[in-house]
Design a protein around this motif. Sequence first.
Motif, mmCIF file in Angstrom:
data_model
loop_
_atom_site.group_PDB
_atom_site.id
_atom_site.type_symbol
_atom_site.label_atom_id
_atom_site.label_comp_id
_atom_site.label_asym_id
_atom_site.label_seq_id
_atom_site.Cartn_x
_atom_site.Cartn_y
_atom_site.Cartn_z
ATOM 1 N N ALA A 87 0.893 -1.256 -0.128
ATOM 2 C CA ALA A 87 -0.126 -0.029 -0.348
ATOM 3 C C ALA A 87 1.130 1.577 0.102
ATOM 4 O O ALA A 87 0.576 2.224 -0.511
ATOM 5 N N GLU A 88 1.628 1.435 0.911
ATOM 6 C CA GLU A 88 3.034 2.366 0.850
ATOM 7 C C GLU A 88 3.530 2.248 -0.487
ATOM 8 O O GLU A 88 3.768 4.160 -0.816
ATOM 9 N N GLN A 89 4.085 1.312 -1.211
ATOM 10 C CA GLN A 89 4.821 1.551 -2.375
ATOM 11 C C GLN A 89 3.605 1.806 -3.507
ATOM 12 O O GLN A 89 4.148 2.944 -4.184
ATOM 13 N N ARG A 90 2.225 2.016 -3.349
ATOM 14 C CA ARG A 90 1.951 2.037 -4.787
ATOM 15 C C ARG A 90 1.001 3.806 -3.933
ATOM 16 O O ARG A 90 0.967 4.573 -5.237
ATOM 17 N N ARG A 91 1.331 4.170 -3.008
ATOM 18 C CA ARG A 91 0.788 5.346 -2.527
ATOM 19 C C ARG A 91 1.860 6.643 -3.064
ATOM 20 O O ARG A 91 1.865 7.615 -4.144
ATOM 21 N N VAL A 92 3.254 5.694 -2.545
ATOM 22 C CA VAL A 92 4.584 6.831 -3.214
ATOM 23 C C VAL A 92 4.304 6.364 -4.960
ATOM 24 O O VAL A 92 4.243 7.888 -5.576
#
Length: 112
Positions: A87-92
């Motif tokens: 989810a963090e990678q997707r957000r970035v």
Amino acid sequence: MAQYSAQLDGLFVALADPTRRGVIRRLGRGPMSVGDLAGEFPMTLPSFMKHVRTLEANGLIRTVKSGRVRTCILNRERLALVDDWLAEQRRVWEERTDRLESLLTDPKENPS
């Protein structure tokens, strides 16, 4: 942060193998004995047990022994670490692509 990174490294190593991913997939439907699980994979029981130990060592499953039967149970909370990281990678990457889109389509931000 280093501990979080080490935990993720272990999870990804454990999930890198197709047999171990198959075990996780199967345990997603509910607990199962090691013997029944092993029967679904074309390998000897000692080879299969190496996969079980890797998954258990990384907290993805736990095993409970009752008499002669060892039952595997999926630890869904541990998979949440992978989900959080993704989810963090997707957000970035969404922020980066949104910024790129803005630069390409907004005439105020594009000097040419």
